[in-house]
Design a protein around this motif. Structure first.
Motif, PDB file in Angstrom:
ATOM      1  N   GLY A  27       2.709   1.393   3.555  1.00  0.00           N
ATOM      2  CA  GLY A  27       2.294   0.494   4.617  1.00  0.00           C
ATOM      3  C   GLY A  27       2.400  -0.934   4.123  1.00  0.00           C
ATOM      4  N   TYR A  67      -0.424  12.017   1.200  1.00  0.00           N
ATOM      5  CA  TYR A  67      -1.015  12.942   2.165  1.00  0.00           C
ATOM      6  C   TYR A  67      -0.658  14.379   1.801  1.00  0.00           C
ATOM      7  CZ  TYR A  67      -1.777   9.028   5.422  1.00  0.00           C
ATOM      8  OH  TYR A  67      -2.189   7.865   6.015  1.00  0.00           O
ATOM      9  N   MET A  74       0.825  -1.194   0.000  1.00  0.00           N
ATOM     10  CA  MET A  74       0.000   0.000   0.000  1.00  0.00           C
ATOM     11  C   MET A  74       0.870   1.258   0.000  1.00  0.00           C
ATOM     12  SD  MET A  74      -2.949  -1.094   2.733  1.00  0.00           S
ATOM     13  CE  MET A  74      -4.193  -0.117   1.897  1.00  0.00           C
ATOM     14  N   LEU A 104      -5.293  12.678   4.240  1.00  0.00           N
ATOM     15  CA  LEU A 104      -5.103  11.640   3.225  1.00  0.00           C
ATOM     16  C   LEU A 104      -5.765  12.067   1.925  1.00  0.00           C
ATOM     17  CD1 LEU A 104      -4.050   8.777   2.569  1.00  0.00           C
ATOM     18  CD2 LEU A 104      -6.278   7.913   3.332  1.00  0.00           C
ATOM     19  N   PHE A 119       0.378   5.587   0.134  1.00  0.00           N
ATOM     20  CA  PHE A 119      -0.571   6.633   0.473  1.00  0.00           C
ATOM     21  C   PHE A 119       0.031   7.993   0.136  1.00  0.00           C
ATOM     22  CE2 PHE A 119      -3.032   3.642   2.942  1.00  0.00           C
ATOM     23  CZ  PHE A 119      -2.090   2.783   3.481  1.00  0.00           C
TER      24      PHE A 119
END
Lengths: 114, 117
Positions: free
Chosen positions: B96, B35, B31, B45, B33
């Protein structure tokens, strides 16, 4: 509704004293994780400590401990023996299914006084 | 742990232009992400980018404004399109491990400080 709430925008603590940073969360999922991060003025995100929803014991990592009260949905960070280098922004975050994304609170700016 | 290289570290851009931010990880991660963080504020996010699928955007963020690519398990890009001064912010890449494993912390890049003039 806010998923993660940090009600203390700023805190002061005397060097060598302990300080508690508050964090409450909102979830209906029984499985979740709670994290605390430190962000100094340099901007980097530093992972401090983790608490799982099924963990029976409060997490501890050196001078950091997490006061986990599941029924109250709170996960407060306790820093013992504060040091000047602890001055930073502290974020509480939660991870839950189904997206497994990390959602952050508004943060608490901690200033340690000499 | 994961080491994340994010480029550029900072940029000053003209309004109406686009900027693509790159995020390279030293190992394969499930994963990724993206931000956004205003100075002194929390991390918001933008989207979750999983390899082999379309990015999942959070409320208030749309693909036309923030297109994301995730061509493999170690790389992702975020484009900030048709920029305005309101897009001035710090953009952070994060990774992650193991979406099915809750007790893994997110790792962060150093961020891209964007100023739109």
């Amino acid at each position: 509704a806010q998923k993660i709430t940090q009600t203390q925008p700023g805190m002061f603590v005397q060097e060598k004293e302990a300080v508690t940073l508050d964090c409450t969360y909102d979830t209906s999922d029984p499985s979740y994780g709670l994290f605390w991060y430190k962000q100094p003025s340099s901007g980097e995100m530093i992972f401090l400590i983790y608490q799982g929803s099924y963990d029976q014991q409060n997490a501890t990592e050196g001078r950091y401990s997490l006061n986990f009260q599941k029924a109250r949905k709170s996960a407060n960070l306790v820093i013992s023996a504060s040091q000047l280098g602890d001055s930073a922004m502290y974020f509480c975050a939660m991870r839950e299914a189904p997206g497994y994304k990390y959602i952050f609170g508004t943060g608490t700016r901690l200033k340690v006084l000499a | 742990s994961a080491v994340i290289s994010q480029k550029p570290s900072r940029d000053i851009c003209q309004r109406g232009t686009s900027l693509t931010i790159q995020c390279q990880v030293d190992s394969q991660v499930t994963m990724m992400f993206w931000y956004r963080q205003q100075p002194g504020q929390s991390l918001t996010l933008i989207a979750t980018a999983n390899q082999g699928s379309e990015a999942t955007y959070e409320s208030g963020f749309v693909i036309d404004k923030f297109p994301i690519s995730r061509p493999n398990l170690t790389f992702s890009t975020l484009t900030v399109s048709n920029m305005s001064p309101e897009d001035s912010s710090i953009y952070l890449c994060s990774v992650g491990r193991g979406r099915e494993i809750m007790n893994t912390e997110a790792f962060f890049g150093q961020g891209t400080r964007l100023t739109v003039v």
